[in-house]
Write a protein that holds these residues in place. Structure first.
Motif, short mmCIF file in Angstrom:
data_model
loop_
_atom_site.label_atom_id
_atom_site.label_comp_id
_atom_site.label_asym_id
_atom_site.label_seq_id
_atom_site.Cartn_x
_atom_site.Cartn_y
_atom_site.Cartn_z
N GLN A 173 0.83 -1.20 0.00
CA GLN A 173 0.00 0.00 0.00
C GLN A 173 0.87 1.25 0.00
OE1 GLN A 173 -2.38 -1.00 3.61
NE2 GLN A 173 -4.15 -0.82 2.27
N LEU A 233 -2.77 3.83 2.24
CA LEU A 233 -3.88 3.93 1.30
C LEU A 233 -3.69 2.89 0.21
CD1 LEU A 233 -4.02 7.80 0.78
CD2 LEU A 233 -5.72 6.44 2.01
N ASP A 234 -4.79 2.41 -0.36
CA ASP A 234 -4.69 1.51 -1.49
C ASP A 234 -4.13 2.26 -2.70
OD1 ASP A 234 -5.71 -0.62 -0.08
OD2 ASP A 234 -7.78 -0.30 -0.73
N ALA A 284 -4.74 1.72 -5.65
CA ALA A 284 -5.78 1.89 -6.67
C ALA A 284 -6.48 3.24 -6.55
CB ALA A 284 -6.80 0.77 -6.56
N THR A 285 -6.47 3.83 -5.37
CA THR A 285 -7.12 5.13 -5.18
C THR A 285 -6.23 6.28 -5.63
OG1 THR A 285 -6.29 5.44 -2.91
CG2 THR A 285 -8.34 4.21 -3.19
N LEU A 286 -4.95 6.02 -5.89
CA LEU A 286 -4.00 7.08 -6.20
C LEU A 286 -3.46 7.04 -7.63
CD1 LEU A 286 -1.66 7.22 -3.05
CD2 LEU A 286 -3.50 8.79 -3.65
N ARG A 320 -4.66 13.95 -2.53
CA ARG A 320 -5.58 14.36 -3.60
C ARG A 320 -4.82 14.90 -4.80
NH1 ARG A 320 -10.27 17.52 -0.06
NH2 ARG A 320 -11.03 15.67 1.07
N ALA A 374 -3.52 11.85 -6.69
CA ALA A 374 -4.60 11.18 -7.41
C ALA A 374 -5.11 12.05 -8.57
CB ALA A 374 -5.74 10.86 -6.45
N ARG A 383 -5.59 11.41 -12.81
CA ARG A 383 -6.81 11.60 -13.60
C ARG A 383 -6.59 12.59 -14.75
NH1 ARG A 383 -8.99 11.45 -8.31
NH2 ARG A 383 -8.96 13.73 -8.20
#
Length: 378
Positions: A38, A57-58, A60-62, A358, A361, A365
């Protein structure tokens, strides 16, 4: 998407930012290599240790979904062959590589530290400390050695959650010297409110399983000693034959390119930039990660990379669950007299921690969306 393949070693703040920017902008196919399952929020490790919050944090979220993540440790960088060798004996090729392995607490020559002191250099060390604290008596005596940002955050957090015990902070070099006189006074006031006994003007000379001996001859009873001083980096760069400084940090030029291998770019705590001094922090790591991605993109395109250009805005110090001190700085990181303390300072620190992940991440995106404070004008 190009056919260029970039390997990023290290999935911390700098590594994840660099990987996201490269993949999301279509500059390269990215493989991100790190041994942890993680993402570790290093700026929250004191909360993990004290049992007041999580620090992982995973991924996958980042991360951008097309990044290839490899959970392994790199044992060697073969620059001439442009390959990295993993601890499972796999060998992966690259067109360019970003070195972002991060840092830890490092070793100490003080007797007893290795045997009896806990550290907070990574999530595993923080978890071990949390387990020790969970099994310790309510009135346990805790000694934290080191008056820097990590030391004061650890001491404050533990004092607040363990009011029946004692917390002593040994700050031989003074209380948060990077925060300036006004910031240090704010931190000192918060420490007094929390009942932390600050010992300055002397250093720790020995650690045992029950006490810390100070250089001036005094002894402090210690059921648990937390050692937060010193600095160390993985020896990977040095052992791979890349140019490093005395501490083992990768030497890079002012474009973040290794001075000994033009296909290796560095970012974060584990690099030293010729002619530029940046305080090790996530505030430095995120912009360095973004700029490392820009340098790699330029090198792969055959265009000149930009010179490192980043500055600072503040130093944020968490002091327990409902307090903190935020010291405003100039772009060169020199502290100003202005600061925000108490509950308001704590709220800002919490928001900064949230925004840090954030920003990472968000870069995944939309590549190129992250921006940062530029350095002082010359």
């Amino acid at each position: 998407m190009t056919d260029h393949h970039v390997i990023v070693i290290g999935a911390g703040y700098a590594g994840c930012m660099a990987a996201n920017r490269l993949q999301a902008t279509g500059a390269a196919r990215v493989t991100l290599i790190d041994p942890h399952p993680q993402f570790v929020e290093r700026i929250r490790l004191h909360q993990l240790a004290a049992g007041t919050g999580a620090a992982t944090l995973d991924f996958a979220t980042l991360l951008h979904p097309e990044i290839t993540r490899v959970q392994a440790a790199v044992t060697r960088i073969d620059g001439p062959a442009r390959r990295v060798v993993l601890d499972d004996e796999r060998s992966l090729p690259y067109d360019a590589m970003i070195y972002a392995v991060g840092s830890g607490t490092g070793s100490s020559s003080v007797p007893g530290v290795a045997e009896f002191a806990d550290r907070l250099g990574d999530a595993d060390e923080a978890q071990r400390l949390a387990e020790r604290l969970a099994g310790a008596p309510r009135d346990a005596a805790i000694v934290v050695v080191g008056g820097g940002l990590t030391g004061v955050e650890v001491a404050a957090e533990m004092a607040q959650v363990r009011p029946h015990g004692s917390v002593t902070l040994v700050a031989g070099g003074g209380l948060v010297p990077t925060a300036g006189a006004s910031g240090a006074r704010s931190v000192a006031r918060r420490m007094r409110r929390l009942g932390v006994d600050v010992v300055d003007g002397t250093t720790a000379s020995e650690v045992t399983d029950s006490k810390v001996t100070l250089a001036d001859g005094r002894t402090l009873g210690a059921d648990i000693t937390v050692w937060t001083t010193g600095f160390g980096v993985p020896p990977l760069a040095r052992e791979s034959g890349l140019a490093t400084d005395e501490s083992g940090r990768l030497r890079v030029d002012d474009h973040l390119v290794s001075v000994s291998d033009p296909r290796v770019v560095g970012a974060g705590d584990a690099v030293v930039i010729d002619g530029i001094d940046l305080r090790m922090s996530c505030q430095a790591a995120l912009p360095l990660g973004a700029q490392a991605a820009g340098t790699v993109t330029a090198l792969l395109d055959g265009t000149p990379p930009r010179r490192v250009d980043q500055g600072f805005a503040a130093q944020c110090i968490g002091l327990g669950r409902d307090g903190g001190t935020v010291v405003l700085t100039d772009r060169s990181d020199r502290p100003r007299r202005m600061y925000l303390g108490g509950r308001a300072g704590g709220l800002v620190k919490v928001q900064v921690c949230r925004m840090t992940v954030r920003w990472i991440a968000g870069e995944g995106r939309k590549g190129g969306s992250y921006s940062w404070t530029r350095g002082p004008r010359r």
